[in-house]
Design a protein around this motif. Sequence first.
Motif, PDB file in Angstrom:
ATOM      1  N   GLY A  36      13.105  13.168 -42.375  1.00 28.18           N
ATOM      2  CA  GLY A  36      12.558  12.001 -42.865  1.00 28.18           C
ATOM      3  C   GLY A  36      10.980  11.609 -42.679  1.00 28.18           C
ATOM      4  O   GLY A  36      10.757  10.559 -42.003  1.00 28.18           O
ATOM      5  N   GLY A  37      10.109  12.814 -43.260  1.00 23.78           N
ATOM      6  CA  GLY A  37       9.492  12.659 -43.506  1.00 23.78           C
ATOM      7  C   GLY A  37       8.731  12.691 -44.811  1.00 23.78           C
ATOM      8  O   GLY A  37       9.094  11.600 -45.308  1.00 23.78           O
ATOM      9  N   GLY A  38       7.923  13.251 -45.402  1.00 21.54           N
ATOM     10  CA  GLY A  38       6.789  13.019 -46.356  1.00 21.54           C
ATOM     11  C   GLY A  38       5.857  13.295 -46.606  1.00 21.54           C
ATOM     12  O   GLY A  38       5.369  14.479 -45.974  1.00 21.54           O
ATOM     13  N   VAL A  39       4.884  13.171 -47.248  1.00 16.99           N
ATOM     14  CA  VAL A  39       3.675  13.268 -47.825  1.00 16.99           C
ATOM     15  C   VAL A  39       2.501  11.840 -47.341  1.00 16.99           C
ATOM     16  O   VAL A  39       2.732  10.998 -47.314  1.00 16.99           O
ATOM     17  CB  VAL A  39       2.991  13.151 -49.210  1.00 16.99           C
ATOM     18  N   THR A  40       1.237  12.553 -46.401  1.00 21.55           N
ATOM     19  CA  THR A  40       0.342  11.799 -46.110  1.00 21.55           C
ATOM     20  C   THR A  40      -1.269  12.291 -46.577  1.00 21.55           C
ATOM     21  O   THR A  40      -0.984  13.239 -46.290  1.00 21.55           O
ATOM     22  CB  THR A  40       0.294  12.187 -44.220  1.00 21.55           C
ATOM     23  N   LEU A  41      -1.776  11.030 -46.736  1.00 22.02           N
ATOM     24  CA  LEU A  41      -3.084  11.403 -47.300  1.00 22.02           C
ATOM     25  C   LEU A  41      -4.209  11.387 -46.475  1.00 22.02           C
ATOM     26  O   LEU A  41      -3.985   9.860 -45.363  1.00 22.02           O
ATOM     27  CB  LEU A  41      -3.542  10.170 -48.626  1.00 22.02           C
ATOM     28  N   SER A  42      -5.128  11.714 -45.971  1.00 23.94           N
ATOM     29  CA  SER A  42      -6.448  11.873 -45.422  1.00 23.94           C
ATOM     30  C   SER A  42      -7.627  12.271 -45.134  1.00 23.94           C
ATOM     31  O   SER A  42      -7.708  12.249 -47.338  1.00 23.94           O
ATOM     32  CB  SER A  42      -5.276  12.875 -44.419  1.00 23.94           C
ATOM     33  N   GLY A  43      -8.114  12.732 -44.747  1.00 24.40           N
ATOM     34  CA  GLY A  43      -9.746  12.688 -45.276  1.00 24.40           C
ATOM     35  C   GLY A  43     -10.268  13.708 -43.892  1.00 24.40           C
ATOM     36  O   GLY A  43     -10.018  13.816 -43.215  1.00 24.40           O
ATOM     37  N   GLY A  44     -11.960  13.376 -44.111  1.00 23.59           N
ATOM     38  CA  GLY A  44     -12.323  12.004 -45.319  1.00 23.59           C
ATOM     39  C   GLY A  44     -11.980  11.067 -44.500  1.00 23.59           C
ATOM     40  O   GLY A  44     -10.897  10.658 -44.163  1.00 23.59           O
ATOM     41  N   GLU A  45     -11.965  10.228 -46.114  1.00 19.02           N
ATOM     42  CA  GLU A  45     -11.572   8.885 -46.351  1.00 19.02           C
ATOM     43  C   GLU A  45     -10.642   9.076 -47.687  1.00 19.02           C
ATOM     44  O   GLU A  45     -11.647   9.182 -48.845  1.00 19.02           O
ATOM     45  CB  GLU A  45     -12.408   7.374 -46.789  1.00 19.02           C
ATOM     46  N   ALA A  46      -9.523   9.300 -47.565  1.00 21.93           N
ATOM     47  CA  ALA A  46      -8.738   9.381 -48.736  1.00 21.93           C
ATOM     48  C   ALA A  46      -8.856   8.002 -50.175  1.00 21.93           C
ATOM     49  O   ALA A  46      -8.778   7.930 -51.279  1.00 21.93           O
ATOM     50  CB  ALA A  46      -7.525   9.540 -49.041  1.00 21.93           C
ATOM     51  N   LEU A  47      -9.310   7.256 -49.491  1.00 19.84           N
ATOM     52  CA  LEU A  47      -9.550   6.200 -50.170  1.00 19.84           C
ATOM     53  C   LEU A  47     -10.656   5.914 -50.836  1.00 19.84           C
ATOM     54  O   LEU A  47     -10.841   5.059 -52.002  1.00 19.84           O
ATOM     55  CB  LEU A  47      -9.123   4.588 -49.869  1.00 19.84           C
ATOM     56  N   THR A  48     -11.558   6.593 -50.597  1.00 18.04           N
ATOM     57  CA  THR A  48     -12.991   6.877 -51.482  1.00 18.04           C
ATOM     58  C   THR A  48     -12.545   7.183 -53.329  1.00 18.04           C
ATOM     59  O   THR A  48     -13.238   7.106 -53.864  1.00 18.04           O
ATOM     60  CB  THR A  48     -13.792   7.332 -51.351  1.00 18.04           C
TER      61      THR A  48
END
Length: 302
Positions: A130-142
Amino acid sequence: MQAATVFNIQKFSLNDGPGIRTVVFLKGCPLRCAWCANPESQERAPQLEWKESACVGCGACLAAAPSAEAREIAGKRHVDVRTLRGNSTEATASVAACPARALSIVGETKTVDEVLAVCLRDQPFYEDSGGGVTLSGGEALTWPEFCKELLARLHDHGIDTCIETEAHVPAATFQRLAPLLDHMLVDLKHVDAAKLADQAGAHADLMLENLRWALANHPDVLPRTPVIPGFNDGLGEARAMARWLRDVGCTRVQLLPFHNYGEGKYELIDKPYALQGKKNLQPSDLADYRQVYLDEGVEAFF
């Protein structure tokens, strides 16, 4: 095709959203939190790191980068990693010239296709857990256009998506990308605007309004508070944050006790660490802090 500066792709993560996940770390952050565990993520571009214990002081890096500024630490002369850009020709040459591998470049420009290919290798693990991919950073939304394309492509492959964000981005960006995310892990660092500005360089209204919007409009949002000594670890501060959450209709928060695991990374980029000597916090240290949330009707967990 969109591209971004990626400084790590961490596989088999169990703490960054549900199930087994691949975490894609993007460089670049609008904040400068004193406790940041990934200081190498703050600058948007690739950058040089220098490891003092490996350096032999031979000067080969300076010879390979003749226009670079020199710096000497513990009698070892080397290129100044604070001033030589990691994506420059001379930076690459200085890394190649170092016989002791004391220099390295953190961050690499990658396209959506390149990142997606890495993520797809572990798709069976996502499906089983039940997993997947996570966006992180830093601030990924930049990197909004990169994130938009990557998240859409992940959904095309049936992969669950998540983000770890400070929400310190324009509201239009935040709201445009939220529908592409199955889960959102959003920082609630403080509700005191002056403290946020002083110790993180943050605009409190922007972060709080984005979090407020997410809680009202997204199906799965988890606020998370890093509990930092001298910043937000007081019981009064816990009560203020708990009441803010309660007032916007949120009944749960994850507490992240301070840790100094990133302290050694500051030396690599020749940057002072403001929380030098501070001890790691354990959940047992925060029993009274957690109880404040519970008293205010907010479930607080670690």
